[in-house]
Design an enzyme around this catalytic site. Structure first.
Site, mmCIF file in Angstrom:
data_model
loop_
_atom_site.group_PDB
_atom_site.id
_atom_site.type_symbol
_atom_site.label_atom_id
_atom_site.label_comp_id
_atom_site.label_asym_id
_atom_site.label_seq_id
_atom_site.Cartn_x
_atom_site.Cartn_y
_atom_site.Cartn_z
ATOM 1 N N LYS A 175 61.128 45.067 70.461
ATOM 2 C CA LYS A 175 61.191 43.673 69.980
ATOM 3 C C LYS A 175 62.377 42.955 70.614
ATOM 4 O O LYS A 175 62.260 41.811 71.070
ATOM 5 C CB LYS A 175 61.358 43.644 68.454
ATOM 6 N N GLN A 189 62.719 45.697 59.323
ATOM 7 C CA GLN A 189 61.843 46.752 59.841
ATOM 8 C C GLN A 189 61.464 47.724 58.722
ATOM 9 O O GLN A 189 62.324 48.241 58.026
ATOM 10 C CB GLN A 189 62.568 47.487 60.990
ATOM 11 N N ASP A 242 56.966 37.502 60.079
ATOM 12 C CA ASP A 242 55.943 38.553 59.943
ATOM 13 C C ASP A 242 54.738 38.043 59.143
ATOM 14 O O ASP A 242 53.661 38.625 59.192
ATOM 15 C CB ASP A 242 56.539 39.763 59.201
#
Ligand code: NAP
Length: 302
Positions: free
Chosen positions: A54, A98, A121
């Site tokens: 990422k 995460q 997200d």
């Protein structure tokens, strides 16, 4: 007949190029770039390599990227405080925690603490609700479903009036992609059926699909005889079925298989995603797109 391959690796490059040039334009006109923070708690090796990817992608497209690594024994309260700090940080447009988190933390509570306008997200209940309403309400479609939709649209597959069958009803793939495909609008307007473990005659539902999206996590679940000739098959499954030595690096790597019996299915389908190299590369790409979108909303240019 051999199906056209839908290569996520190629579509990823296309989209990342688009993002890079948009970031450069915004920087020139507004003097800012999108800011993304990735919070990693502990040292789970899979999470660490995912986060590294990422960060690499964020740098490539010109974002300001912060990797915030925290010890595994961090308290839940301290993590909530850290999120609050980034919620109030004007230079940050996207906050990503995460998963999985250490067992002493309540994941739901943590994810719900992220400002919905920075929830790139797309998992916050407010963003799930916005997605359900559709149209102008949508802020951040969740990344894997958004990647699936991009692959379908950029392959030139007609979605309007198409029969879409989704195998799987998870909150991160099945339910959101079903919802996105039935919305009124471009790249959608489909008639959607969702099947799962309690569905009767699953093969018959799948066989009706013009677009078959499979996210079950069962290697080789979908057989070629379940596929309508010429259908578009999107295989989301990523299943580790063994290990091999990489020819490139000489290191041990996982052998990955999708949820579709690829070799046989490609003789029936019109187009199909491979595993790996299909949906997989799209998730981080769409995370970048959502983060850029977040800055655009803030600047009033979305
Ligand atoms: P999940 O949460 O385990 O959900 C799986 C869904 O498939 C459930 O709804 C389950 O039905 C259904 N299902 C399982 N076995 C089935 C069967 N034999 N027949 C019919 N339905 C069945 O999985 P997920 O998170 O959605 O992920 C699905 C797959 O996609 C996994 O392989 C995962 O690794 C992969 N994935 C890939 C990406 C990516 O490439 N970026 C991202 C996310 C997920 P019930 O609800 O009835 O149990």
């Amino acid at each position: 007949m051999s199906a056209k391959l839908i290569k996520g690796t190629e579509v990823r490059e296309e989209i990342l190029e688009e993002i890079t040039s948009e970031v450069a334009q915004i920087k020139e006109r507004h003097g800012v770039v999108p800011g993304l923070v990735t919070i990693l708690v502990g040292e789970n090796p899979a999470s660490m390599s995912y986060v590294t990817l990422k960060i690499k992608t964020a740098h490539r497209v010109g974002f300001k990227e912060i990797q915030d690594s925290q010890p595994a024994d961090m308290t839940e309260g301290d993590l909530l405080n850290l999120i609050e700090r980034y919620n109030n940080d004007d230079s940050i447009n996207g906050i990503l925690v995460q998963l999985p988190l250490p067992k002493h933390m309540n994941e739901k509570k943590i994810l719900n603490a992220i400002d919905p306008d920075k929830d790139v997200d797309g998992f916050h209940p407010i963003n799930v609700g916005r997605l359900m309403i559709g149209g102008d309400e949508v802020r951040f479609p969740p990344c894997t479903p958004a990647g699936i939709q991009e692959l379908i649209v950029r392959s030139g597959v007609e979605t309007s009036g198409a029969e879409v069958v989704v195998v799987g009803r998870s909150n991160i793939v099945g339910k959101p992609i079903a919802n996105m495909m039935l919305q009124k609008g471009d790249g959608a307007n489909s008639t959607v059926t969702v099947v799962h473990t309690r569905t009767k005659n699953m093969d018959q539902h799948c066989k009706r699909a013009d677009i078959l999206i499979v996210a079950a996590g069962v290697p080789g679940l979908v057989k070629p005889e379940w596929i309508k000739p010429g259908a578009c098959v999107i295989d989301v499954g990523v299943n580790r079925v063994g290990e091999k030595i990489s020819e490139k690096t000489g290191k041990k790597i996982a052998i990955l298989k999708g949820d579709v019996d690829f070799e046989a299915a490609k003789e029936v389908a019109g187009c199909i995603t491979p595993v790996p190299g299909g949906v997989g590369p799209m998730t981080i790409t769409m995370l970048m797109k959502n983060t850029l979108k977040s800055l655009k909303f803030k600047l009033g240019i979305a």
